[in-house]
Scaffold this motif. Structure first.
Motif, PDB file in Angstrom:
ATOM      1  N   HIS A  87      -5.554  13.419  11.721  1.00 41.57           N
ATOM      2  CA  HIS A  87      -5.805  13.459  10.297  1.00 41.57           C
ATOM      3  C   HIS A  87      -4.283  13.191   9.669  1.00 41.57           C
ATOM      4  O   HIS A  87      -4.378  12.870   8.468  1.00 41.57           O
ATOM      5  N   PHE A  88      -3.398  12.668  10.469  1.00 41.31           N
ATOM      6  CA  PHE A  88      -2.126  12.519   9.669  1.00 41.31           C
ATOM      7  C   PHE A  88      -2.341  11.259   8.750  1.00 41.31           C
ATOM      8  O   PHE A  88      -3.137  10.096   9.505  1.00 41.31           O
ATOM      9  N   VAL A  89      -1.773  11.129   7.698  1.00 43.15           N
ATOM     10  CA  VAL A  89      -2.109  10.194   6.723  1.00 43.15           C
ATOM     11  C   VAL A  89      -1.776   8.658   7.524  1.00 43.15           C
ATOM     12  O   VAL A  89      -2.720   7.685   7.199  1.00 43.15           O
ATOM     13  N   LEU A  90      -0.861   8.477   8.284  1.00 45.71           N
ATOM     14  CA  LEU A  90      -0.648   7.035   8.945  1.00 45.71           C
ATOM     15  C   LEU A  90      -1.493   6.777   9.928  1.00 45.71           C
ATOM     16  O   LEU A  90      -1.722   5.474  10.433  1.00 45.71           O
ATOM     17  N   ASN A  91      -2.404   7.866  10.255  1.00 47.86           N
ATOM     18  CA  ASN A  91      -3.405   7.361  11.173  1.00 47.86           C
ATOM     19  C   ASN A  91      -4.778   7.054  10.510  1.00 47.86           C
ATOM     20  O   ASN A  91      -5.948   6.873  11.073  1.00 47.86           O
ATOM     21  N   GLN A  92      -4.706   7.035   9.303  1.00 48.75           N
ATOM     22  CA  GLN A  92      -5.913   6.823   8.564  1.00 48.75           C
ATOM     23  C   GLN A  92      -5.894   5.355   7.935  1.00 48.75           C
ATOM     24  O   GLN A  92      -4.862   4.717   7.269  1.00 48.75           O
ATOM     25  N   GLU A  93      -7.059   4.427   7.824  1.00 41.05           N
ATOM     26  CA  GLU A  93      -7.063   3.451   7.033  1.00 41.05           C
ATOM     27  C   GLU A  93      -7.163   3.705   5.704  1.00 41.05           C
ATOM     28  O   GLU A  93      -7.906   4.946   5.391  1.00 41.05           O
ATOM     29  N   PRO A  94      -6.783   3.048   4.574  1.00 46.27           N
ATOM     30  CA  PRO A  94      -5.984   1.837   4.796  1.00 46.27           C
ATOM     31  C   PRO A  94      -4.508   2.162   4.737  1.00 46.27           C
ATOM     32  O   PRO A  94      -3.794   1.193   4.485  1.00 46.27           O
ATOM     33  N   TYR A  95      -4.002   3.582   4.757  1.00 44.70           N
ATOM     34  CA  TYR A  95      -2.800   3.913   4.724  1.00 44.70           C
ATOM     35  C   TYR A  95      -2.039   3.322   6.125  1.00 44.70           C
ATOM     36  O   TYR A  95      -0.721   3.046   5.929  1.00 44.70           O
ATOM     37  N   ARG A  96      -2.559   3.183   7.008  1.00 38.88           N
ATOM     38  CA  ARG A  96      -2.050   2.612   8.453  1.00 38.88           C
ATOM     39  C   ARG A  96      -0.898   1.343   8.106  1.00 38.88           C
ATOM     40  O   ARG A  96       0.111   1.507   8.610  1.00 38.88           O
ATOM     41  N   VAL A 126       0.608  -1.428  -0.069  1.00 37.96           N
ATOM     42  CA  VAL A 126       0.087  -0.093  -0.166  1.00 37.96           C
ATOM     43  C   VAL A 126       1.111   1.090   0.087  1.00 37.96           C
ATOM     44  O   VAL A 126       1.701   1.357   0.800  1.00 37.96           O
ATOM     45  N   GLY A 127       0.740   2.169  -0.752  1.00 34.19           N
ATOM     46  CA  GLY A 127       1.412   3.309  -1.115  1.00 34.19           C
ATOM     47  C   GLY A 127       1.024   4.451  -0.127  1.00 34.19           C
ATOM     48  O   GLY A 127      -0.427   4.625   0.161  1.00 34.19           O
ATOM     49  N   VAL A 128       1.630   5.293   0.571  1.00 29.19           N
ATOM     50  CA  VAL A 128       1.143   6.131   1.418  1.00 29.19           C
ATOM     51  C   VAL A 128       1.918   7.546   0.899  1.00 29.19           C
ATOM     52  O   VAL A 128       2.876   8.087   1.033  1.00 29.19           O
ATOM     53  N   PRO A 129       0.837   8.411   0.887  1.00 26.08           N
ATOM     54  CA  PRO A 129       1.066   9.667   0.051  1.00 26.08           C
ATOM     55  C   PRO A 129       1.521  10.826   1.381  1.00 26.08           C
ATOM     56  O   PRO A 129       0.572  10.890   2.353  1.00 26.08           O
ATOM     57  N   LEU A 130       2.750  11.166   1.500  1.00 26.90           N
ATOM     58  CA  LEU A 130       3.272  12.111   2.474  1.00 26.90           C
ATOM     59  C   LEU A 130       3.561  13.363   1.841  1.00 26.90           C
ATOM     60  O   LEU A 130       4.838  13.540   1.301  1.00 26.90           O
ATOM     61  N   ARG A 131       2.741  14.167   1.728  1.00 24.69           N
ATOM     62  CA  ARG A 131       2.944  15.514   1.007  1.00 24.69           C
ATOM     63  C   ARG A 131       3.626  16.698   1.798  1.00 24.69           C
ATOM     64  O   ARG A 131       3.173  17.623   2.467  1.00 24.69           O
ATOM     65  N   GLU A 150      -4.224   9.208  -3.310  1.00 21.43           N
ATOM     66  CA  GLU A 150      -5.074  10.113  -2.496  1.00 21.43           C
ATOM     67  C   GLU A 150      -6.894   9.778  -3.032  1.00 21.43           C
ATOM     68  O   GLU A 150      -7.575   9.646  -2.471  1.00 21.43           O
ATOM     69  N   ALA A 151      -6.636   9.579  -4.758  1.00 28.62           N
ATOM     70  CA  ALA A 151      -8.043   9.429  -4.931  1.00 28.62           C
ATOM     71  C   ALA A 151      -8.371   8.081  -4.715  1.00 28.62           C
ATOM     72  O   ALA A 151      -9.810   7.735  -4.587  1.00 28.62           O
ATOM     73  N   GLU A 152      -7.751   6.992  -4.655  1.00 23.63           N
ATOM     74  CA  GLU A 152      -7.850   5.712  -4.469  1.00 23.63           C
ATOM     75  C   GLU A 152      -7.099   5.173  -3.284  1.00 23.63           C
ATOM     76  O   GLU A 152      -6.195   4.295  -3.559  1.00 23.63           O
ATOM     77  N   PRO A 153      -7.535   5.562  -2.059  1.00 23.67           N
ATOM     78  CA  PRO A 153      -6.587   4.949  -0.978  1.00 23.67           C
ATOM     79  C   PRO A 153      -6.608   3.754  -0.887  1.00 23.67           C
ATOM     80  O   PRO A 153      -7.579   2.915  -1.155  1.00 23.67           O
ATOM     81  N   GLY A 154      -5.503   3.150  -0.422  1.00 28.99           N
ATOM     82  CA  GLY A 154      -5.228   1.467  -0.545  1.00 28.99           C
ATOM     83  C   GLY A 154      -4.778   1.048  -1.803  1.00 28.99           C
ATOM     84  O   GLY A 154      -4.262  -0.254  -1.945  1.00 28.99           O
ATOM     85  N   THR A 155      -4.411   1.931  -2.876  1.00 27.69           N
ATOM     86  CA  THR A 155      -3.643   1.439  -4.133  1.00 27.69           C
ATOM     87  C   THR A 155      -2.278   0.993  -3.505  1.00 27.69           C
ATOM     88  O   THR A 155      -1.554   1.485  -3.075  1.00 27.69           O
ATOM     89  N   GLU A 156      -2.091  -0.197  -4.223  1.00 25.14           N
ATOM     90  CA  GLU A 156      -0.720  -0.857  -4.245  1.00 25.14           C
ATOM     91  C   GLU A 156       0.308  -0.186  -5.036  1.00 25.14           C
ATOM     92  O   GLU A 156      -0.036   0.069  -6.057  1.00 25.14           O
ATOM     93  N   VAL A 157       1.462  -0.049  -4.611  1.00 25.99           N
ATOM     94  CA  VAL A 157       2.398   0.427  -5.398  1.00 25.99           C
ATOM     95  C   VAL A 157       3.680  -0.673  -5.563  1.00 25.99           C
ATOM     96  O   VAL A 157       3.766  -1.341  -4.535  1.00 25.99           O
ATOM     97  N   THR A 158       4.045  -0.956  -6.505  1.00 25.64           N
ATOM     98  CA  THR A 158       5.108  -1.985  -6.909  1.00 25.64           C
ATOM     99  C   THR A 158       6.384  -1.397  -7.259  1.00 25.64           C
ATOM    100  O   THR A 158       6.329  -0.165  -7.874  1.00 25.64           O
ATOM    101  N   VAL A 159       7.425  -1.776  -6.533  1.00 21.60           N
ATOM    102  CA  VAL A 159       8.813  -1.086  -6.701  1.00 21.60           C
ATOM    103  C   VAL A 159       9.715  -2.172  -7.137  1.00 21.60           C
ATOM    104  O   VAL A 159       9.886  -3.139  -6.365  1.00 21.60           O
ATOM    105  N   ASP A 160      10.247  -2.193  -8.531  1.00 15.85           N
ATOM    106  CA  ASP A 160      10.699  -3.363  -9.069  1.00 15.85           C
ATOM    107  C   ASP A 160      12.253  -2.743  -9.133  1.00 15.85           C
ATOM    108  O   ASP A 160      12.774  -1.963 -10.056  1.00 15.85           O
ATOM    109  N   LEU A 161      13.221  -3.331  -8.284  1.00 19.12           N
ATOM    110  CA  LEU A 161      14.488  -2.713  -8.340  1.00 19.12           C
ATOM    111  C   LEU A 161      15.458  -3.380  -9.497  1.00 19.12           C
ATOM    112  O   LEU A 161      16.145  -2.687  -9.799  1.00 19.12           O
TER     113      LEU A 161
END
Ligand code: SF4
Lengths: 489, 197
Positions: free
Chosen positions: B51-60, B10-15, B128-139
């Motif tokens: 309201h901090f992003v990590l206090n919200q589902e599903p970003y937690r 899950v990706g966490v946006p920290l603006r 932010e539009a779709e909370p819980g979206t998974e991000v893939t980081v391919d090294l």
């Protein structure tokens, strides 16, 4: 082309040379461990299932947190107690020798290494503490490392490192009476600045250095880090060998002869070149004290507090303004007029027997001034014993000073020995940073001689102020101050 | 250290830009004697705000942090990386990292993936539009993907190699164990030991 001392020691320890961006892999002869920077390193070993590679080249002691009174009682502060207990557990689990509080050999890590004879010429010495540079006084390459490097050395007895640049600090002439190694190093730092040594290992050389005792050489190398250097060293000579001979861990018999023969080679070759050279004349040096909040903000005691307006460099001017406001000092005030409420004699810079002797000689027959508290904290339990056998403890207590057990104590105020907000100290330690000796505390770095004279007079003073009285002091005359000195006494 | 090839979480946006190490983990949390358990100090000041992003589902439950430029500035404390890793983050995406932070991250198996700022902005919008979206980081491919979004990221070859192999500094050195053994065999016998015979 020849090599400098630093290069010789380095080259003799390269396990595997690096190439290009890759660092050299350097072998470590001695790893000193204390309670503050080691817990996570041991934890990392545990998590990875790794042992300590050479427990026989590793030794631990308790110093930063330990109380200097009631040492037989449990440590009151829970964080300090946890750190000390964790060190004991880790040493037991991994098989590392440890000198615990109460042990005869316990003391500040940089005092006990040399005292045990573990620090020897030509060695590589590391410790998770920046003042590891102290051990360079023996012609060793000694430097401080971070916690992950502590873990690295525990696991491999090596460190991947790029060579340091080399700087010669040439100190010519001879020190005059009343002027000490501490004054040399404070003058060096004031000259090259707290960042002047960055990336360098400093080699102190010249007649004034050769004339110094081992204790005095340690004082100088100790503060190399305050000039930003990675390490500082001094070529070993007869003084070094005489200090080491017969110590617990020094070589014996035929080994001793072989060692000394090898140590004699540890000199910078005549045709070697340094990346930088700095010259200082010991003949003209007088007692030095700091007025600001970094060790580079120092001046001869005969001077006055500088006026930031007259500092050309903008960064330095701002730093000076900030420092004076924190220190609550006015430009133009004579340094000799600055009154202190605390005097701290101790630390890995000036907590050795010679330092205590020098201070006791000044104090003998005098009393600590009213309203001044003087703390004498020996650098190790051995120093404490030696001082007591010479009766120095009596000199201190009869003068009204407190006689304590060994540890870092007020050097960094991790134990209960701290300055209160607004209190001002003359301290023989090495850092006058804001809050270092206690939140809001103000620190003036001084030599043991100046510390003792300051304790007697209550204002920053040198021993000659006690003999001649302030108005006849040549330094006062030279300073040309218009302030009356009558109100000082 | 676990090898890192590719990670999806899950990706966490920290603006925020200039997230310094004091914000990542305040000094009061540094007194611990272990290398674990620092997750409770992560972003401690911000997490008091509900309201901090990590206090919200599903970003937690996030494991890929997407932050503004100049991430990890300030003191060199390694605890900043420990706190992020202890919390469960495997990768941080930013357009600029502080050097020391980047170095510390590489040593602890946390991937610091450097993307262009406009790609970071796009990711923020998506997350932010779709909370819980998974991000893939391919090294291996040096690619960040999330739904239809794809962007390259930068990492230096040496750090990438170490992460792929799962080599911490110590493991790297231990590859030269033979060299250390033979060096030790040649040390003068009179060098001191800390134990007394
Ligand atoms: S005496 Fe001061 S400088 Fe020396 S090791 Fe202790 S805390 Fe550090």
């Amino acid at each position: 082309m020849g090599h400098t001392l630093a290069e010789k020691v380095w080259n003799a320890h390269v396990v595997r040379p690096g190439n290009g961006d890759e660092p050299d892999l350097l072998y470590i002869d001695l790893h000193l461990v204390h309670e503050v920077t080691s817990p996570q390193a041991f934890d990392g070993l545990r998590q990875a299932g790794r042992p300590v590679r050479r427990t026989d080249l590793t030794v631990a002691t308790e110093d930063h947190n330990v109380p200097t009174t009631d040492i037989e009682l449990p440590i009151a502060d829970p964080v300090s107690r946890t750190q000390v207990e964790t060190l004991r557990k880790n040493c037991a689990e991994f098989g590392v020798p440890i000198y615990q509080m109460g042990h005869d050999e316990q003391g500040i890590v940089h005092v006990i290494g040399p005292q045990l004879g573990l620090t020897q010429p030509g060695m590589t010495v590391v410790c998770g503490d920046s003042h590891t540079s102290t051990h360079g006084a023996f012609g060793a390459m000694a430097f401080g490392i971070g916690t992950s490097e502590v873990e690295h050395v525990l696991a491999t007895q090596t460190l991947p490192l790029k060579p340091f640049k080399t700087m010669a600090i040439n100190v010519s002439g001879s020190l005059r009476p009343g002027v000490t190694a501490k004054d040399i190093i404070l003058a060096v730092i004031a000259k090259i600045g707290t960042g002047g040594g960055q990336g360098y290992v400093l080699e102190y050389r010249g007649s004034a250095i050769e004339e110094l005792s081992m204790e005095a050489r340690m004082t100088i190398c100790n503060m190399s880090i305050e000039a930003g250097a990675r390490a500082g060293l001094i070529a070993p000579d007869e003084t070094t060998f005489a200090y080491l001979k017969g110590r617990k861990h020094a070589p014996q018999g035929a080994d001793w002869d072989a060692a000394v023969a090898a140590w004699r080679e540890l000199r910078t070759d005549a045709d070697a070149t340094f990346d930088r050279e700095v010259d200082l004349d010991a003949d003209t040096l007088t007692p030095f004290v700091t007025w600001g909040t970094n060790p580079g903000q120092g001046l001869p005691l005969s001077e006055t507090v500088p006026d930031p307006e007259r500092i050309a460099d903008e960064n330095e001017r701002t730093a000076a303004e900030k420092a004076l406001s924190y220190m609550d000092l006015q430009p133009g005030t004579r340094l000799r007029d600055i009154a202190v409420d605390t005097v701290f004699l101790g630390s890995c810079t000036n907590g050795r027997i010679e330092d205590l002797r020098a201070a006791a000689d000044v104090l003998r027959g005098h009393k600590v001034a009213k309203g001044v508290r003087m703390l004498v904290v020996p650098g190790s339990m051995r120093v404490r014993q030696a001082a007591e056998s010479e009766g120095l403890d009596k000199v201190f207590t009869e003068a009204g000073a407190e006689w304590r057990s060994a540890g870092c104590s007020m050097c960094l105020g991790m134990n209960p020995d701290q300055l209160k907000p607004g209190e001002r100290s003359a301290s023989t330690s090495n850092r006058n940073f804001e809050g270092r000796q206690g939140k809001g505390g103000r620190t003036h770095l001084v030599s043991p001689l100046v510390a003792a004279a300051t304790a007697v007079r209550g204002t920053l003073s040198s021993p000659e102020d006690l003999l001649a009285g302030p108005s006849t002091s040549t330094e006062d005359l030279l300073a040309g101050s218009s302030t009356s000195t009558e109100d000082l006494v | 250290m676990e090898p890192f090839t590719t990670h999806t979480g899950v990706g966490v946006p920290l603006r925020r830009s200039n997230v310094d190490t004091d914000q990542i983990i305040p000094a009061v949390y540094l007194k611990r004697v272990s290398k674990t358990g620092f997750e409770d100090g992560l972003f401690a000041a911000w997490r008091t705000d509900e309201h901090f992003v990590l206090n919200q589902e599903p970003y937690r439950a996030g494991s890929v942090l997407v932050a503004g430029p100049d991430f990890g500035t300030g003191s060199s404390r390694e605890h900043a990386v420990w706190a992020l890793a202890n919390y469960g983050f495997r990768a941080v995406i930013s357009s600029r990292f502080a050097d020391i932070f980047r170095g510390n991250a590489g040593k602890q198996g946390l991937l610091a993936a450097q993307c262009e700022q406009h790609d970071v902005e796009q990711l923020w919008k998506l997350l932010e539009a779709e909370p819980g979206t998974e991000v893939t980081v391919d090294l291996r491919e040096r690619l960040v993907t999330a739904k239809e979004f794809t962007a390259p990221f930068h990492i230096d070859d040496y750090t990438r190699w170490r992460l792929l192999e799962g080599l911490d500094d110590i493991a790297l050195t231990l590859r030269h164990a033979e060299a250390i053994d033979s060096f030790e065999a040649g040390r003068p016998v009179w060098k001191p030991v800390t134990t007394l015979a």
